[in-house]
Write a protein that holds these residues in place. Structure first.
Motif, short mmCIF file in Angstrom:
data_model
loop_
_atom_site.label_atom_id
_atom_site.label_comp_id
_atom_site.label_asym_id
_atom_site.label_seq_id
_atom_site.Cartn_x
_atom_site.Cartn_y
_atom_site.Cartn_z
N GLN A 118 45.09 -15.64 87.21
CA GLN A 118 45.11 -15.12 88.58
C GLN A 118 44.03 -14.06 88.70
O GLN A 118 43.34 -13.78 87.77
N GLU A 119 43.83 -13.50 89.88
CA GLU A 119 42.58 -12.79 90.15
C GLU A 119 42.28 -11.63 89.21
O GLU A 119 43.12 -11.20 88.45
N GLY A 120 41.06 -11.17 89.27
CA GLY A 120 40.68 -10.00 88.46
C GLY A 120 39.80 -10.38 87.29
O GLY A 120 39.24 -11.47 87.21
N GLU A 121 39.70 -9.44 86.36
CA GLU A 121 38.80 -9.57 85.22
C GLU A 121 39.20 -10.75 84.35
O GLU A 121 38.34 -11.47 83.83
N GLU A 122 40.50 -10.95 84.20
CA GLU A 122 41.00 -12.05 83.37
C GLU A 122 40.49 -13.38 83.91
O GLU A 122 40.04 -14.25 83.16
N VAL A 127 36.86 -18.10 83.85
CA VAL A 127 35.91 -18.98 84.56
C VAL A 127 34.58 -19.05 83.82
O VAL A 127 34.01 -20.13 83.62
N GLU A 128 34.12 -17.91 83.35
CA GLU A 128 32.88 -17.86 82.56
C GLU A 128 32.98 -18.73 81.33
O GLU A 128 32.05 -19.45 80.96
N GLY A 129 34.11 -18.64 80.66
CA GLY A 129 34.37 -19.43 79.45
C GLY A 129 34.34 -20.92 79.74
O GLY A 129 33.75 -21.71 79.00
N GLU A 170 40.43 -27.44 90.38
CA GLU A 170 39.58 -26.43 91.02
C GLU A 170 40.20 -25.95 92.33
O GLU A 170 40.19 -24.75 92.64
N GLU A 171 40.73 -26.89 93.09
CA GLU A 171 41.35 -26.53 94.38
C GLU A 171 42.55 -25.62 94.15
O GLU A 171 42.69 -24.58 94.78
N LEU A 172 43.41 -26.01 93.20
CA LEU A 172 44.62 -25.22 92.93
C LEU A 172 44.28 -23.86 92.35
O LEU A 172 44.96 -22.88 92.61
N GLY A 173 43.23 -23.82 91.53
CA GLY A 173 42.85 -22.57 90.88
C GLY A 173 41.92 -21.73 91.74
O GLY A 173 41.53 -20.63 91.34
N GLU A 174 41.54 -22.26 92.88
CA GLU A 174 40.61 -21.59 93.81
C GLU A 174 39.31 -21.21 93.12
O GLU A 174 38.86 -20.05 93.16
N ILE A 175 38.74 -22.17 92.41
CA ILE A 175 37.47 -21.93 91.72
C ILE A 175 36.59 -23.17 91.87
O ILE A 175 37.07 -24.23 92.26
N ARG A 221 52.25 -19.93 85.26
CA ARG A 221 52.09 -18.58 85.84
C ARG A 221 53.41 -17.82 85.82
O ARG A 221 53.44 -16.63 85.59
N SER A 222 54.51 -18.55 86.04
CA SER A 222 55.82 -17.88 86.08
C SER A 222 56.24 -17.42 84.68
O SER A 222 57.02 -16.49 84.54
#
Lengths: 228, 224
Positions: A118-122, A127-129, A170-175, A221-222
């Protein structure tokens, strides 16, 4: 007829790999649809170690693990007009197996991780990986129509999820991981792959894949520990 | 004896204490293929390692005629395919179904069985009970597969036997250090018997690293 059975679920891309392999070889098979929330006796007997799909049953002999099944298909049906899935040369075969393992392990894990985060540095790091992992495949496909050369081969089948299932993730992960700008060759390969017969004849409806992955992502996620 | 390709250079980049690296030594020795071995320091990776395995930068790597291959199971199949005349020991049978079974078990060893045992041997107090339960469960499924065969490959050492070097040799050392009883004659008589046949096999015996050195190596890791 009745000699080849495939236990699977349509939304699962490892199961799709087996259908693609069988169809390319022109092998008739019976599809036994499995409900993974209520596993059949046949699945449990055929794959007692992992209890997972896909399982190929040929003349009563069960085989599990999609990469193992693909090699079995290639070795068993080799006299047809259909071409070989794996290259003939031992070094090229070793490379195909190496990249298949890379796709099945590193790529799947890093892409999944990037979607689930989920959002942020993680998320940024994940995504970079995933992009770094996929960049290796961009290099491998450069200059070729398919990983197998002019025709679809083993590695195309293994990577096939990138041409369709990936966009759902990608759609579900918003990326966005694979696009024409970042990975032009991989993007082009994906379009060619998914639009070729028999591949396009056995892909599940997008909404089924969406529901399937959505459930998985929410579950993961849960389970994640709460961040302070 | 090696086949006609024995004038071509074969190199292995490895780590003496790693079972994955050791698989390659065992395979080449079983085939009678001479090779040049380089010990890698993973804390200080050589230029060759970075050149020959740029993707993972890990051992083992096989270099044959300048072509490099990484991933131990991939290397094993390559070795079996290249050095495959009648004088060479075949790792896989001819029949596709039994080849598929061998590949399935190699994958299951690496994905499920080895990690379960490794985790149990390095687990802390909290996770120990569950980890040991999973390790014993993993050994059971492996023993069930062995059935009454001398080796997983039948009468002779096959691909699964080579891949199971960790089970045949490393486990007894690691369980001793961890103070656990995982693979014992009481718990898994058939698998234990297999491990004894394995480590006493003339070629395997010469190919495994010395027990006391391996013990010292892992004992030192345990202290960290």
């Amino acid at each position: 007829m009745g000699e080849v059975k495939l236990i699977g679920t349509h939304q699962s891309f490892p199961c799709a790999r087996i259908e693609w392999g069988l169809k390319i070889k022109g092998v008739e098979y019976e599809y036994l649809k499995e409900d993974l929330s209520n596993k059949s006796d046949l699945l449990i007997e055929s794959n007692p170690v992992h209890k997972k799909v896909p399982v190929l049953i040929h003349k009563g002999n069960p085989i599990a693990e999609s990469l193992v099944i693909l090699e079995y298909i290639d070795e068993t049906w080799k006299d047809n007009n259909a071409h070989s899935l794996l290259p003939q040369n031992p070094y090229e075969r070793a490379l195909a197996r190496f990249w298949a393992k890379f796709i099945d392990e590193k790529c799947v894990i890093s892409v999944w991780g990037a979607c689930v985060a989920q959002e942020g540095e993680e998320k940024e790091k994940a995504v970079e990986g995933a992009i770094e992992t996929l960049s290796h495949l961009e290099k491998q496909i450069k200059g070729k129509k398919f990983f197998g050369g002019e025709k679809i081969g083993y590695l195309d089948i293994v990577a096939g999820w990138l041409s369709y299932w990936l966009s759902v993730l990608e759609e579900l992960g918003e990326i966005e991981l694979v696009n024409a700008e970042r990975f032009p060759c991989l993007h082009e390969w994906g379009k060619n792959f998914i639009n070729t017969s028999p591949i396009k004849d056995c892909i599940p409806p997008r909404e089924d894949v969406l529901a399937y992955f959505s459930f998985g992502i929410n579950y993961v996620r849960s389970m994640a520990p709460n961040k302070a | 004896m090696a086949s006609s390709s024995d004038n071509e250079e074969v190199r292995v980049l490895g780590k003496w204490a790693s079972p994955f690296s050791n698989r390659i030594d065992l395979a080449l020795k079983l085939k009678g293929v001479p090779y040049k071995y380089s010990e890698e320091d993973l804390a200080n990776k050589s230029l060759d390692l970075l050149k020959y395995n740029p993707v993972h930068k890990k051992v083992p790597v096989l270099v044959h005629n300048g072509n490099s291959i990484a991933e131990s199971l991939v290397i094993l199949e390559y070795i079996d395919e290249v050095w495959n005349n009648n004088n060479n020991h075949a790792f896989l049978p001819q029949d596709p179904y039994h080849r598929a079974l061998a590949r399935f078990w190699c994958k299951t060893l690496d994905d499920k069985i080895l990690p379960a045992i490794w985790n149990a041997c390095w687990s802390d107090e909290k996770g120990r009970e569950k980890a040991v339960e999973e390790a014993l469960e993993a050994l059971k499924i492996l023993q069930d597969e062995l059935k009454d065969k001398k080796f997983f490959g039948g009468e002779t050492i096959g691909l699964v036997d080579i891949a199971a070097n960790f089970i045949g040799y490393w486990v007894s050392i690691l369980q001793e250090i961890a103070g656990l009883e995982l693979l014992t004659i009481e718990k898994f008589p058939k698998l234990y018997e297999w491990s004894q046949e394995y480590i006493n096999h003339p070629v395997i015996k010469e190919g495994l690293p010395p027990r006391d050195e391996l013990f010292a190596f892992f004992k030192a890791s345990a202290k960290k």
